[in-house]
Design an enzyme around this catalytic site. Structure first.
Site, PDB file in Angstrom:
ATOM      1  N   LYS A  86     -23.895 119.109 -25.106  1.00  0.00           N
ATOM      2  CA  LYS A  86     -25.316 119.462 -24.969  1.00  0.00           C
ATOM      3  C   LYS A  86     -25.591 120.337 -23.753  1.00  0.00           C
ATOM      4  CE  LYS A  86     -26.911 117.211 -28.599  1.00  0.00           C
ATOM      5  NZ  LYS A  86     -27.583 117.878 -29.719  1.00  0.00           N
ATOM      6  N   GLU A 108     -36.800 117.160 -26.183  1.00  0.00           N
ATOM      7  CA  GLU A 108     -36.760 115.928 -26.963  1.00  0.00           C
ATOM      8  C   GLU A 108     -35.330 115.414 -26.881  1.00  0.00           C
ATOM      9  OE1 GLU A 108     -36.063 118.858 -28.341  1.00  0.00           O
ATOM     10  OE2 GLU A 108     -34.109 118.208 -29.060  1.00  0.00           O
ATOM     11  N   SER A 375     -17.280 115.874 -29.704  1.00  0.00           N
ATOM     12  CA  SER A 375     -18.553 116.332 -29.124  1.00  0.00           C
ATOM     13  C   SER A 375     -19.000 115.583 -27.877  1.00  0.00           C
ATOM     14  CB  SER A 375     -19.652 116.267 -30.188  1.00  0.00           C
ATOM     15  OG  SER A 375     -19.810 114.945 -30.648  1.00  0.00           O
TER      16      SER A 375
END
Ligand SMILES: Cc1ncc(COP(=O)(O)O)c(C=O)c1O
Length: 400
Positions: A86, A108, A375
């Site tokens: 991210k 968010e 991830s």
């Protein structure tokens, strides 16, 4: 609407009139900056020293041996600062927002990884930050809530709907509509109105570009299959971007099958959804016969979203990528297997993809090659794993 805002028939800008000027401003700034060497140099330097790029390519020897089939490699996005892919996107958008002169950041978050990444870049740049998070996700991902607050972000609980990612996204959009002049909204995945899906892909394609280069350097060939989990679809599209022009490489996205797609309690929007509009974009979403968005379920907060990025919808429709669903219990088993065999604790989101990699490895057999986008790391999921299967794992070397 220009061709640029679309992926085939998907994508677009289905937003209130009040946001159109902001999207135009963002599109213009993004198109300019992505060609600007100063911006790209700054981004590259910060990726190296702040995120820790390039992340390694890792040969998962014991999982390969365990499944007895294809050779398995991980692209280690869990080793990015803050523990997941991210930050690639949050950092890029924060640099962009600063250059656009925006004074405030909102975001968010589902699993909290995007919220933590955004709070982190806001701390680094001294920008005030508000993160919207579903009350249910705040419970599931409590450690990440504490991290965001420690970093100086305000975490605003959202209790509407199922109190998960969809509801948090809706609240963030509402805030943006009200404060659009001085606020940049850092969307955490390849969803939302144009230019977000393309911009977030470009900020995440560093994963696929690095992985392709590293794979060729160490294996002298390309992988046969590239696998990644799909929530909104950002780690997967970033990984796929490096290989989408290699026709020999099969691309597989793994969605959250929850309690089983047939039960209706899942979050597999590509596998089980239909074309519709959600959060400003036309893509595959989970909806009922009247077009109402359905509640979702996944044990992984980061996959618990009723839509998927429009580029995935296009890749699925073109048949360039295929999509499967993996259930909660399969993901939990894969979490444990990977932790014990590789000494690497995967995020529950990643664990979905690991389960499918196991199935594929057996099917494809020795000699074949699979590359997984790993991830994120699983520390944030300890609570959840312990609550669904308390200490049922033997101590290594202890009585069996
Ligand atoms: C570790 C991890 N992997 C995957 C995802 C899913 O998001 P995306 O599909 O955008 O990569 C999340 C979302 O929070 C995440 O935290």
């Amino acid at each position: 609407m220009s061709e640029r805002t679309r992926f085939g028939r998907f994508g677009g800008q289905y937003v209130p009139e009040t946001l159109m000027a902001a999207l135009d401003e963002l599109q213009t700034a993004w198109l300019e900056l992505r060609e600007d060497n100063g911006f790209l140099d700054e981004l590259r330097a910060r990726q190296a020293t702040f995120i820790g790029r390039p992340t390694p390519l890792y040969h998962a020897e014991r999982l390969t041996e365990h499944f007895g089939g294809a050779t398995i490699h991980f692209k280690r996005e869990d080793l990015c600062h803050t523990g997941a892919h991210k930050l690639n996107n949050a950092l890029g958008q924060a640099v962009l927002a600063r250059r656009m002169g925006k004074k405030r950041i909102i975001a968010e978050t589902g699993a909290g990884q995007h919220g933590v990444a955004t709070a982190t870049v806001c701390a680094r740049f001294g920008l005030p930050c508000t993160v919207y998070m579903g009350a249910e996700d705040m419970r599931r991902q409590e450690v990440n809530v504490r991290r965001m607050r420690m970093l100086g972000a305000e975490v605003r609980p959202v209790s509407s709907g199922t109190a998960t990612l969809k509801d948090a996204t809706s609240e963030a959009i509402r805030d943006w509509v009200t404060n659009v002049r001085d606020t940049h909204y850092i969307i955490g995945s390849v969803v939302g109105p144009a230019p977000y899906p393309e911009m977030v892909r470009e900020l995440q394609r560093v994963i696929g570009d690095e992985a392709r280069h590293q794979y060729l350097a160490s294996e002298n060939t390309l992988p046969d299959t590239v696998v990644a989990c799909v929530g909104g679809g950002s780690n997967s599209i970033g990984m796929f971007a490096g290989f989408v022009d290699d026709p020999s490489v099969e691309l597989v996205g793994v969605e959250a099958g929850g309690l089983g797609v047939e039960t209706g309690q899942h979050a597999a929007a590509t596998v089980g959804g239909q074309a519709g509009v959600l959060h400003g974009s036309f893509s595959y979403i989970l909806q009922d016969q009247f077009g109402q968005v359905l509640p979702t379920h996944s044990i992984a907060a980061g996959l618990d979203y009723p839509g998927v990025g429009p580029e995935h919808a296009m890749l699925a429709e073109l048949g360039r990528a295929s999509y499967v669903a993996v259930n909660d219990d399969e993901a939990v088993a894969a979490f444990k297997l990977c932790t014990r065999l590789e000494g690497i604790m995967p995020a529950l989101e990643t664990s979905h993809a690991i389960h499918h990699v196991g199935e594929l490895a057996r099917e494809m057999g020795p000699g074949a090659r699979i590359l997984l986008c790993f991830s994120g790391r699983g520390d944030k999921d300890m609570h959840t794993i312990e609550s669904v299967s308390p200490t049922d794992m033997p101590v290594i070397g202890g009585p069996q």
